[in-house]
Write an enzyme that holds these catalytic residues in place. Structure first.
Site, PDB file in Angstrom:
ATOM      1  N   LYS A 190       4.241 -14.959  -6.399  1.00  0.00           N
ATOM      2  CA  LYS A 190       5.218 -16.571  -6.492  1.00  0.00           C
ATOM      3  C   LYS A 190       6.374 -16.148  -7.044  1.00  0.00           C
ATOM      4  O   LYS A 190       7.316 -17.306  -7.381  1.00  0.00           O
ATOM      5  CB  LYS A 190       4.753 -16.963  -7.568  1.00  0.00           C
ATOM      6  CG  LYS A 190       2.568 -17.896  -6.982  1.00  0.00           C
ATOM      7  CD  LYS A 190       2.056 -18.036  -8.156  1.00  0.00           C
ATOM      8  CE  LYS A 190       0.122 -18.902  -7.387  1.00  0.00           C
ATOM      9  NZ  LYS A 190       0.016 -19.197  -6.605  1.00  0.00           N
ATOM     10  N   ASN A 200       4.987 -21.802  -5.768  1.00  0.00           N
ATOM     11  CA  ASN A 200       3.920 -21.542  -4.191  1.00  0.00           C
ATOM     12  C   ASN A 200       3.661 -21.781  -3.023  1.00  0.00           C
ATOM     13  O   ASN A 200       3.254 -21.957  -2.394  1.00  0.00           O
ATOM     14  CB  ASN A 200       2.740 -21.867  -5.258  1.00  0.00           C
ATOM     15  CG  ASN A 200       2.257 -23.106  -4.938  1.00  0.00           C
ATOM     16  OD1 ASN A 200       3.272 -23.978  -5.337  1.00  0.00           O
ATOM     17  ND2 ASN A 200       0.725 -24.029  -5.115  1.00  0.00           N
ATOM     18  N   GLY A 246       1.553 -14.019 -15.537  1.00  0.00           N
ATOM     19  CA  GLY A 246       1.881 -13.626 -14.281  1.00  0.00           C
ATOM     20  C   GLY A 246       2.517 -15.188 -13.328  1.00  0.00           C
ATOM     21  O   GLY A 246       2.582 -15.698 -14.261  1.00  0.00           O
ATOM     22  N   LEU A 290      -8.717 -20.574 -13.306  1.00  0.00           N
ATOM     23  CA  LEU A 290      -8.330 -20.714 -12.744  1.00  0.00           C
ATOM     24  C   LEU A 290      -8.491 -20.101 -11.633  1.00  0.00           C
ATOM     25  O   LEU A 290      -8.298 -20.622 -10.215  1.00  0.00           O
ATOM     26  CB  LEU A 290      -6.359 -20.305 -13.142  1.00  0.00           C
ATOM     27  CG  LEU A 290      -5.896 -20.531 -13.144  1.00  0.00           C
ATOM     28  CD1 LEU A 290      -5.863 -21.410 -14.495  1.00  0.00           C
ATOM     29  CD2 LEU A 290      -4.405 -20.399 -12.622  1.00  0.00           C
TER      30      LEU A 290
HETATM   31  P1  NAP Z   1      -0.546 -12.421 -11.515  1.00  0.00           P
HETATM   32  O1  NAP Z   1       0.936 -13.012 -11.160  1.00  0.00           O
HETATM   33  O2  NAP Z   1      -1.115 -11.524 -10.681  1.00  0.00           O
HETATM   34  O3  NAP Z   1      -0.720 -12.292 -12.923  1.00  0.00           O
HETATM   35  C1  NAP Z   1      -1.728 -12.387 -13.697  1.00  0.00           C
HETATM   36  C2  NAP Z   1      -1.514 -11.879 -14.888  1.00  0.00           C
HETATM   37  O4  NAP Z   1      -2.304 -10.996 -15.640  1.00  0.00           O
HETATM   38  C3  NAP Z   1      -0.669 -10.341 -14.731  1.00  0.00           C
HETATM   39  O5  NAP Z   1       0.290  -9.940 -15.373  1.00  0.00           O
HETATM   40  C4  NAP Z   1      -2.080  -8.996 -14.973  1.00  0.00           C
HETATM   41  O6  NAP Z   1      -1.191  -7.745 -15.605  1.00  0.00           O
HETATM   42  C5  NAP Z   1      -2.534 -10.044 -15.803  1.00  0.00           C
HETATM   43  N1  NAP Z   1      -3.936  -9.743 -16.435  1.00  0.00           N
HETATM   44  C6  NAP Z   1      -5.353  -8.668 -15.399  1.00  0.00           C
HETATM   45  N2  NAP Z   1      -5.879  -8.593 -16.552  1.00  0.00           N
HETATM   46  C7  NAP Z   1      -5.724  -9.280 -17.123  1.00  0.00           C
HETATM   47  C8  NAP Z   1      -6.748  -8.899 -18.463  1.00  0.00           C
HETATM   48  N3  NAP Z   1      -7.751  -8.297 -18.489  1.00  0.00           N
HETATM   49  N4  NAP Z   1      -6.365  -8.926 -19.885  1.00  0.00           N
HETATM   50  C9  NAP Z   1      -5.092 -10.137 -19.659  1.00  0.00           C
HETATM   51  N5  NAP Z   1      -3.605  -9.867 -18.954  1.00  0.00           N
HETATM   52  C10 NAP Z   1      -4.270  -9.353 -17.211  1.00  0.00           C
HETATM   53  O7  NAP Z   1      -1.659 -13.891 -10.398  1.00  0.00           O
HETATM   54  P2  NAP Z   1      -1.114 -14.915 -10.106  1.00  0.00           P
HETATM   55  O8  NAP Z   1      -0.526 -15.110  -9.467  1.00  0.00           O
HETATM   56  O9  NAP Z   1      -0.619 -15.785 -11.653  1.00  0.00           O
HETATM   57  O10 NAP Z   1      -2.700 -15.562 -10.146  1.00  0.00           O
HETATM   58  C11 NAP Z   1      -3.740 -15.681 -11.184  1.00  0.00           C
HETATM   59  C12 NAP Z   1      -5.291 -16.399 -11.166  1.00  0.00           C
HETATM   60  O11 NAP Z   1      -4.966 -17.301 -11.166  1.00  0.00           O
HETATM   61  C13 NAP Z   1      -5.837 -15.625  -9.709  1.00  0.00           C
HETATM   62  O12 NAP Z   1      -7.103 -15.347  -9.719  1.00  0.00           O
HETATM   63  C14 NAP Z   1      -5.377 -16.502  -8.618  1.00  0.00           C
HETATM   64  O13 NAP Z   1      -6.370 -16.254  -7.516  1.00  0.00           O
HETATM   65  C15 NAP Z   1      -5.733 -17.723  -9.260  1.00  0.00           C
HETATM   66  N6  NAP Z   1      -4.799 -18.246  -9.090  1.00  0.00           N
HETATM   67  C16 NAP Z   1      -5.742 -20.030  -8.723  1.00  0.00           C
HETATM   68  C17 NAP Z   1      -5.054 -20.945  -9.022  1.00  0.00           C
HETATM   69  C18 NAP Z   1      -5.947 -22.154  -7.574  1.00  0.00           C
HETATM   70  O14 NAP Z   1      -5.183 -23.391  -7.561  1.00  0.00           O
HETATM   71  N7  NAP Z   1      -6.392 -22.345  -8.751  1.00  0.00           N
HETATM   72  C19 NAP Z   1      -3.472 -20.969  -8.407  1.00  0.00           C
HETATM   73  C20 NAP Z   1      -2.539 -19.849  -8.414  1.00  0.00           C
HETATM   74  C21 NAP Z   1      -3.644 -19.017  -8.865  1.00  0.00           C
HETATM   75  P3  NAP Z   1      -1.135  -7.098 -13.876  1.00  0.00           P
HETATM   76  O15 NAP Z   1      -0.233  -7.677 -13.336  1.00  0.00           O
HETATM   77  O16 NAP Z   1      -0.457  -5.246 -15.283  1.00  0.00           O
HETATM   78  O17 NAP Z   1      -2.431  -6.245 -13.717  1.00  0.00           O
END
Ligand code: NAP
Length: 283
Positions: free
Chosen positions: A70, A93, A133, A224
């Protein structure tokens, strides 16, 4: 550009096989009789540039962008002048090909805002976010824009939480946002809203992000994640009397927003929702 073959749309990410977007978007194209198909584009980080530069050749007209691209995707698109806030949110997105140019949008923002407000009036509430993230950028923007009282945010990488705090302070000068070191420091006992914006919970072996004792019945817990429909976080929060919601409606609303950007048509949300419910086995 080839105008006879179906226009190609799709979701770019890595991994991306879990995505329900093809079900939802292909159902929408079919319902409106649009000659288009929606695919999965699982692209490794090293191949991202080549992927973007071959979009036109492959008749690709629009994209959703998901984990972990993203933020990186921003370098390949122009932001419409009216999307002033996106220059600072720095996460998209949705990408749309129009007049020979790729434009970026963020329908996670509109999708999350809509679903949040269906569940709770966020004004003056105290919020906590786990994960900093791409999705957390949209979530924290929405919370500040909707005038929550304050936000605490943590991530395994503390520098990312600080970056998001900087982003929010830049857009909303003086807004109280606190990057903290870990879940313990979020002080969940004092919060009204807790949001999981990490992928932790998608895999059966993932731990529950929050100790059971931290949930209280005045807490609204939003995950999410939408597969599984009930993460350990949501199951435990519900068992302790919290109101909960997963990200399936956010997925619908962001997908509907993307569809409208790509086609200019009103998205058939009822059909898209039915496809999503079938996709998670809840039809
Ligand atoms: P991302 O850019 O990879 O961000 C996730 C962040 O969370 C990263 O900085 C990651 O660190 C951190 N993290 C992982 N495990 C953690 C923990 N146990 N404690 C604290 N921080 C942690 O992913 P994203 O695009 O933001 O998406 C995040 C989630 O939201 C995903 O599951 C995605 O499918 C969901 N989402 C859903 C929707 C919807 O429409 N429902 C829309 C957007 C996103 P590291 O990179 O170091 O692991």
């Amino acid at each position: 550009m080839d105008t006879k073959s179906p226009a190609v749309y799709g979701v770019l990410g890595f991994p991306v096989k879990h995505s329900l977007s093809p079900l939802m978007q292909n159902a929408a194209f079919k319902a409106l009789g649009i000659n288009a198909t929606y695919k999965l584009f699982e692209v490794a980080a090293g191949d991202l540039e080549e992927f973007f530069y071959s979009l036109e050749k492959n008749n690709i007209r629009g994209l959703n962008i998901t984990i972990p691209y993203k933020e990186r995707a921003l370098q390949f698109v122009k932001l419409p002048a009216e999307s002033n806030h996106l220059f600072k949110v720095k996460a998209i997105n949705t990408a749309v090909f129009a007049g020979g140019v790729w434009y970026g949008f963020n329908t996670d923002i509109t999708g999350f805002a809509r679903h949040l407000k269906e569940n709770i009036d966020p004004v003056a509430k105290r919020a906590a976010i786990i994960g900093a993230g791409g999705a957390a950028r949209a979530v924290s923007y929405v919370l500040a824009n909707e005038k929550v009282r304050d936000i605490a945010i943590c991530d395994v990488d503390a520098s990312k939480a600080r970056l998001i705090a900087g982003m929010v302070s830049d857009i909303f000068p003086g807004f109280p946002i606190y990057p903290v070191s870990d879940v313990e420091a979020l002080d969940i006992a004092q919060k009204d809203i807790l949001i999981n914006a990490t992928p932790c919970g998608m895999k059966p072996a993932d731990p529950c992000l929050v100790p059971e004792s931290k949930f209280h019945k005045n807490l609204f817990v939003y995950d999410l994640i939408y597969t599984p429909v009930e993460t350990k976080l949501l199951a435990r929060a519900k068992a302790r009397g919290c109101k909960t919601a997963n990200g399936l409606k956010m997925l619908l609303y962001q997908g509907a927003g993307s569809f409208e950007h790509w086609t200019g048509e009103k998205p058939p949300e009822d059909i898209m929702w039915k496809a999503l419910k079938e996709g998670v086995g809840q039809a």
